[in-house]
Design a protein around this motif. Structure first.
Motif, mmCIF file in Angstrom:
data_model
loop_
_atom_site.group_PDB
_atom_site.id
_atom_site.type_symbol
_atom_site.label_atom_id
_atom_site.label_comp_id
_atom_site.label_asym_id
_atom_site.label_seq_id
_atom_site.Cartn_x
_atom_site.Cartn_y
_atom_site.Cartn_z
ATOM 1 N N VAL A 1 0.861 -1.191 0.000
ATOM 2 C CA VAL A 1 0.000 0.000 0.000
ATOM 3 C C VAL A 1 0.892 1.234 0.000
ATOM 4 C CG1 VAL A 1 -1.917 -1.171 1.165
ATOM 5 C CG2 VAL A 1 -0.214 0.044 2.523
ATOM 6 N N ASP A 2 0.356 2.338 -0.492
ATOM 7 C CA ASP A 2 1.128 3.578 -0.532
ATOM 8 C C ASP A 2 1.236 4.241 0.837
ATOM 9 O OD1 ASP A 2 1.597 3.390 -3.289
ATOM 10 O OD2 ASP A 2 -0.270 4.441 -3.752
ATOM 11 N N ASP A 3 0.157 4.184 1.609
ATOM 12 C CA ASP A 3 0.109 4.845 2.913
ATOM 13 C C ASP A 3 -0.560 3.903 3.899
ATOM 14 O OD1 ASP A 3 -0.568 6.366 5.183
ATOM 15 O OD2 ASP A 3 -0.907 8.188 4.009
ATOM 16 N N GLU B 1 -4.585 3.537 4.941
ATOM 17 C CA GLU B 1 -5.276 2.294 4.579
ATOM 18 C C GLU B 1 -5.821 1.603 5.828
ATOM 19 O OE1 GLU B 1 -6.984 0.215 1.666
ATOM 20 O OE2 GLU B 1 -5.710 1.950 1.357
ATOM 21 N N THR C 1 10.331 -0.957 6.691
ATOM 22 C CA THR C 1 8.959 -0.737 6.231
ATOM 23 C C THR C 1 8.010 -0.646 7.419
ATOM 24 O OG1 THR C 1 7.289 -1.546 4.676
ATOM 25 C CG2 THR C 1 8.406 -3.204 5.990
ATOM 26 N N GLN D 1 3.828 -0.993 3.779
ATOM 27 C CA GLN D 1 4.206 0.202 3.033
ATOM 28 C C GLN D 1 5.689 0.137 2.804
ATOM 29 O OE1 GLN D 1 2.894 3.925 4.774
ATOM 30 N NE2 GLN D 1 4.699 4.974 4.007
#
Length: 129
Positions: free
Chosen positions: A84-86, A90, A111, A128
């Motif tokens: 996921v980006d954020d 999320e 991460t 992420q």
């Protein structure tokens, strides 16, 4: 050269799996081909509709599968992981949709990640990075 085009997650109920992976996680259905009481069901990320497909495999009727699935959960081992980006956004979005998490996002080396329950017998990691 080998590439990944299809991977799978086995669920204890395919209809519930479809609802979770589409309605909660936000994947879109790529294939839904009836095959008797189950379907050849794959989903993809809307950000990459021609990318890797995730097959939602029926497995709940098989006692061997259930035993393995239960063991994975008891050990806290996610079936798979999604990027996921954020992670914090999320986590907030999915928590708002009623998704159950084992814990909030945490630093994991280089991460951040967290593990959710897909409601179909599996733990799934989000990360992420």
């Amino acid at each position: 050269m080998i590439s990944i085009k299809l991977t799978s997650v086995a669920v204890d109920d395919q209809a519930r799996g479809r609802a979770f992976y589409v309605d909660k996680l936000g994947f879109q259905v790529k294939h839904d081909i009836p095959m008797g009481p189950v379907s050849w069901l794959t989903v993809v990320s809307p950000a990459d509709p021609d990318g890797v497909e995730l097959s939602i495999e029926p497995g709940g009727q098989r006692p061997e599968f259930r035993k393995f699935q239960d063991w994975m959960r008891e050990q806290g081992i996610p079936w798979t992981a999604f990027a996921v980006d954020d992670i914090d956004a999320e986590y907030a979005r999915l928590t708002g949709l009623g998704v159950e998490f084992r814990s909030p996002p945490a630093d994991m080396g280089p991460t951040r990640g967290c593990t959710l329950d897909d409601g179909c017998g599996n733990l799934i990691m989000l990360y992420q990075g």
